[in-house]
Design a protein around this motif. Sequence first.
Motif, PDB file in Angstrom:
ATOM      1  N   ARG A 416      41.852  36.326  38.971  1.00  0.00           N
ATOM      2  CA  ARG A 416      41.273  36.890  40.056  1.00  0.00           C
ATOM      3  C   ARG A 416      41.894  38.151  40.647  1.00  0.00           C
ATOM      4  N   LEU A 417      42.390  38.380  40.853  1.00  0.00           N
ATOM      5  CA  LEU A 417      43.332  39.351  41.585  1.00  0.00           C
ATOM      6  C   LEU A 417      43.317  40.572  40.824  1.00  0.00           C
ATOM      7  N   GLN A 418      44.790  39.683  40.382  1.00  0.00           N
ATOM      8  CA  GLN A 418      44.685  40.989  39.505  1.00  0.00           C
ATOM      9  C   GLN A 418      43.772  41.577  38.342  1.00  0.00           C
ATOM     10  N   GLN A 419      42.946  40.527  38.074  1.00  0.00           N
ATOM     11  CA  GLN A 419      41.542  41.270  37.476  1.00  0.00           C
ATOM     12  C   GLN A 419      41.496  42.698  38.365  1.00  0.00           C
ATOM     13  N   GLN A 420      40.296  42.809  39.791  1.00  0.00           N
ATOM     14  CA  GLN A 420      40.393  43.288  41.128  1.00  0.00           C
ATOM     15  C   GLN A 420      41.143  44.709  40.266  1.00  0.00           C
ATOM     16  N   ARG A 421      42.219  44.245  40.315  1.00  0.00           N
ATOM     17  CA  ARG A 421      43.449  45.354  40.770  1.00  0.00           C
ATOM     18  C   ARG A 421      43.441  45.965  39.680  1.00  0.00           C
ATOM     19  N   THR A 422      43.217  45.863  38.432  1.00  0.00           N
ATOM     20  CA  THR A 422      43.363  46.059  37.248  1.00  0.00           C
ATOM     21  C   THR A 422      41.916  47.512  36.851  1.00  0.00           C
TER      22      THR A 422
END
Length: 427
Positions: A416-422
């Motif tokens: 989810r963190l990676q998705q938020q950053r993307t």
Amino acid sequence: MLRTIPRFVWPVAILLLGLRLLLNLHLNPGLEMNYDERRNARIADNYLAGRGYVSLDPERKQVRPDSFHASFPVFVYVGWSKMGLPRHYLTFLVYLAAAGCYLLGALYVQRTLGHFGASRALSWLGAGLWAVSPGVIYYVGGFWWFENLALPLLIVVVYKLLRLQAGRRLRGLDACIIITAVVLSCLLRGYLLAVYGMLFVVFLGLMMRQRIAARRMAWQLSLGLVLALGLAHVPILQKNHRQFGAWTLSNQAGFELLQGHNSVTQGRFMFDWDDRTGPFDRFVRAYVPQLDSLNQYQESQARARLARQWVTEHPAEELQLWWRKTLLFFSPENFIADAIRTPWSPFTAVVHLAFFVALAFTIFRYQGLRFERRDALLLTPLVAVWLLSLVFFVGFRWRFFAEPALLLFPLITWVRLQQQRTASAVS
């Protein structure tokens, strides 16, 4: 489903499976049952000899009606002996079934991570981490425990409920898999009735916000499961009623309730709970002087009453016990059958630390993180087993059923963190 498995997974799976079976046989070359099941096997032998469902009480030096542990394995041992098959064949068969469930559990860990949006590489990494985690590979998985059958089945059921909650249509095969997995698990480990009960209450709650057809499906599945569980437990209820005059599934609950609520407990299993020279036994006999004259059911009820009385009279100590049990539950210990405690495992410590970091990030909405409704299904087994530990005591074979959630939630939070950053980079 098997066609979607990458080629590199197969040799790794075969290697892990071979190592697991070799470890099983190395630790148990005589194909012996664990101590709980040896007791059940003796009850089965006594039944076949015409003495009924009885066992020798080593403290009282008496043969007494016994329904302490789960009754279903006793029925299995009776049937196996009637077929004239050696019992160590059954032990090896359980090892083989557990090995198959081991691979099944790893596969559905991977599928669960994929359902939450993990990449193929991360989802297979998560499956590998579960497969080599201390409890799975050694502390429970290396030995002959029915948890090795039940935990992978729980992982499968949680995944299938996640898919249903996401809108997948319930197929007849999936309904059979879910019901069979739950019924078999609960017959082998009665405390899983509480875990699955809470899981399906959460599942029904999540489904109530969906379309009428989805709500109807959820209720049909849940009611079908309740019916199947009821029918499966009828022989056990009848047997115990004939023995003790009470409609019970087991006499164990009262014994374990008192273990978790008394003046000498440390919040964990007490290996000396039946030692007549120990402080716990003296505590019990001070309040129940007629203990030796009671049958097993009556003793269980007397111990349960004493536990409730102790909680009522010692509210401050009970709150301290809850805190102590919680710290112990989340400690980096693992189950061991013949010692009070094990050394802390670095792997377990890292997993638990990562879980609490992920939990804190989500609670405080770090970088926009927040809980999703489907997280409730993933985390319910963890919450249920933690609550069982507060009600009874911390048993690391119970915590075994919380360990997938402890491992998976940090990985899902990372996704989810990676998705938020993307998303932030795109905007």
